[in-house]
Scaffold this active site. Structure first.
Site, PDB file in Angstrom:
ATOM      1  N   LYS A   1       0.841  -0.952  -0.183  1.00 17.09           N
ATOM      2  CA  LYS A   1       0.355  -0.342   0.223  1.00 17.09           C
ATOM      3  C   LYS A   1       0.853   1.223   0.207  1.00 17.09           C
ATOM      4  O   LYS A   1       0.921   1.908  -1.074  1.00 17.09           O
ATOM      5  CB  LYS A   1      -1.140   0.680   1.161  1.00 17.09           C
ATOM      6  CG  LYS A   1      -1.645  -1.072   1.436  1.00 17.09           C
ATOM      7  CD  LYS A   1      -2.243  -1.141   2.942  1.00 17.09           C
ATOM      8  CE  LYS A   1      -2.213  -1.042   3.573  1.00 17.09           C
ATOM      9  NZ  LYS A   1      -1.521  -2.455   4.460  1.00 17.09           N
TER      10      LYS A   1
ATOM     11  N   ARG B   1      -8.206   0.887  10.797  1.00 19.70           N
ATOM     12  CA  ARG B   1      -8.045  -0.219  10.757  1.00 19.70           C
ATOM     13  C   ARG B   1      -8.842  -1.265  11.468  1.00 19.70           C
ATOM     14  O   ARG B   1      -8.840  -1.910  11.905  1.00 19.70           O
ATOM     15  CB  ARG B   1      -6.985  -0.758  11.266  1.00 19.70           C
ATOM     16  CG  ARG B   1      -6.010  -0.322  10.626  1.00 19.70           C
ATOM     17  CD  ARG B   1      -4.707  -0.118  10.728  1.00 19.70           C
ATOM     18  NE  ARG B   1      -3.103  -1.138  11.013  1.00 19.70           N
ATOM     19  CZ  ARG B   1      -2.077  -0.396  10.115  1.00 19.70           C
ATOM     20  NH1 ARG B   1      -2.027   1.143   9.778  1.00 19.70           N
ATOM     21  NH2 ARG B   1      -1.104  -1.301  10.463  1.00 19.70           N
TER      22      ARG B   1
ATOM     23  N   ARG C   1      12.858  -0.985  11.732  1.00 16.87           N
ATOM     24  CA  ARG C   1      12.023  -0.971  11.739  1.00 16.87           C
ATOM     25  C   ARG C   1      11.715  -2.007  13.320  1.00 16.87           C
ATOM     26  O   ARG C   1      11.151  -3.679  13.747  1.00 16.87           O
ATOM     27  CB  ARG C   1      10.694  -0.805  11.287  1.00 16.87           C
ATOM     28  CG  ARG C   1      10.450   0.578  11.256  1.00 16.87           C
ATOM     29  CD  ARG C   1       8.773  -0.065   9.835  1.00 16.87           C
ATOM     30  NE  ARG C   1       7.609  -0.463  10.259  1.00 16.87           N
ATOM     31  CZ  ARG C   1       6.997  -0.625   9.919  1.00 16.87           C
ATOM     32  NH1 ARG C   1       6.798   0.196   8.495  1.00 16.87           N
ATOM     33  NH2 ARG C   1       5.739  -0.913  10.087  1.00 16.87           N
TER      34      ARG C   1
HETATM   35  P1  AMP Z   1       1.714   0.661   9.437  1.00 15.37           P
HETATM   36  O1  AMP Z   1       3.056   1.485   9.733  1.00 15.37           O
HETATM   37  O2  AMP Z   1       0.830   1.244   8.540  1.00 15.37           O
HETATM   38  O3  AMP Z   1       2.696  -0.615   9.001  1.00 15.37           O
HETATM   39  O4  AMP Z   1       1.406   1.191  10.825  1.00 15.37           O
HETATM   40  C1  AMP Z   1       2.781   0.181  12.367  1.00 15.37           C
HETATM   41  C2  AMP Z   1       1.630  -0.296  13.480  1.00 15.37           C
HETATM   42  O5  AMP Z   1       1.192   1.733  13.209  1.00 15.37           O
HETATM   43  C3  AMP Z   1       0.254  -0.103  13.505  1.00 15.37           C
HETATM   44  O6  AMP Z   1       1.078  -1.719  13.289  1.00 15.37           O
HETATM   45  C4  AMP Z   1      -0.500  -0.015  14.646  1.00 15.37           C
HETATM   46  O7  AMP Z   1       0.443  -0.400  15.736  1.00 15.37           O
HETATM   47  C5  AMP Z   1      -0.224   1.429  14.451  1.00 15.37           C
HETATM   48  N1  AMP Z   1      -1.515   2.087  13.532  1.00 15.37           N
HETATM   49  C6  AMP Z   1      -1.265   1.595  12.795  1.00 15.37           C
HETATM   50  N2  AMP Z   1      -2.041   3.265  12.058  1.00 15.37           N
HETATM   51  C7  AMP Z   1      -3.143   2.554  12.924  1.00 15.37           C
HETATM   52  C8  AMP Z   1      -4.452   2.636  12.870  1.00 15.37           C
HETATM   53  N3  AMP Z   1      -5.666   3.506  11.579  1.00 15.37           N
HETATM   54  N4  AMP Z   1      -4.550   1.662  13.706  1.00 15.37           N
HETATM   55  C9  AMP Z   1      -4.023   1.968  15.222  1.00 15.37           C
HETATM   56  N5  AMP Z   1      -3.388   2.181  15.113  1.00 15.37           N
HETATM   57  C10 AMP Z   1      -2.871   2.211  14.190  1.00 15.37           C
END
Ligand code: AMP
Length: 193
Positions: free
Chosen positions: A13, A88, A139
């Site tokens: 994405k 989410r 990360r």
């Molecule tokens: P990502 O970079 O999108 O994979 O997000 C990394 C982490 O950020 C996720 O595993 C969640 O812990 C947190 N996170 C990001 N977006 C959301 C969301 N919309 N709702 C809740 N937690 C989020």
């Protein structure tokens, strides 16, 4: 154009959202990036979010909803945005609907990136190795144990949004297993249909 990019972690994405921002000027809003910036800045939100993120769990809805509401009000989102990693959960999706309805700016599409789970593990391994080689850092949630939990969170809390958006007639699917150039063509085709 207002879009949601939807799919499990590692589905591609972010890559496609960054490309669309560069080619079409639609702002990419990655909630994961926003939270990582808060952690780097040592803010109160960052402190609160870090332990959830490190474990691969979701940060509480109210934090994300406030963050997105204030972000989409900024001038650089006036021409549209791509939500990458939001919503989410069902409460996040419902709050987004209320925000957009208030502004009279509905969503145009929810683009779903479909990828097998085996491929996601392969990508996380690759991403961690590349990041380590390039920056000497990985990360903190880029490892297989955390991915396993993130996928179960995705299945239980995020995937139920698919019927929600299907009912609204917004879903368009692309095969995220294809090479990145092919996915780019498919994303562009899906958005011009
Ligand atoms: P990502 O970079 O999108 O994979 O997000 C990394 C982490 O950020 C996720 O595993 C969640 O812990 C947190 N996170 C990001 N977006 C959301 C969301 N919309 N709702 C809740 N937690 C989020």
């Amino acid at each position: 154009m207002r879009l949601i990019f939807f799919g499990p972690p590692g589905a591609g994405k972010g890559t496609q959202a960054v490309r669309l921002e560069a080619t079409k000027g639609i702002k990419q809003l990655s909630t994961g990036d926003m939270l990582r910036a808060q952690i780097a800045a040592g803010s109160e939100i960052g402190l609160k979010a870090k332990s959830y993120m490190d474990a691969g769990n979701l940060v509480p809805d109210e934090v994300l909803i406030d963050m997105i509401e204030s972000r989409i009000s900024q001038d650089d989102c006036a021409a549209g945005f791509i939500l990458d990693g939001f919503p989410r959960t069902l409460p996040q999706a419902e709050a987004l609907d209320v925000m957009l309805e208030k502004r009279g700016t509905p969503l145009d599409a929810v683009l779903v990136f479909e990828v097998d789970e085996g491929e996601l593990f392969e990508r996380v391994r690759r991403r961690a190795a590349e990041s380590l080689a390039a920056t000497g850092q990985v990360r903190s949630d880029d490892n297989e144990d955390v991915l396993r939990n993130r996928l179960s969170v995705y299945r239980n809390q995020t995937a139920p949004l698919l019927p929600y958006y299907t009912e609204k007639g917004l879903i368009k699917a692309v095969n995220g297993m294809n090479p990145v150039e092919q996915v780019a063509l498919d994303v562009d085709a899906a958005l011009t249909k």
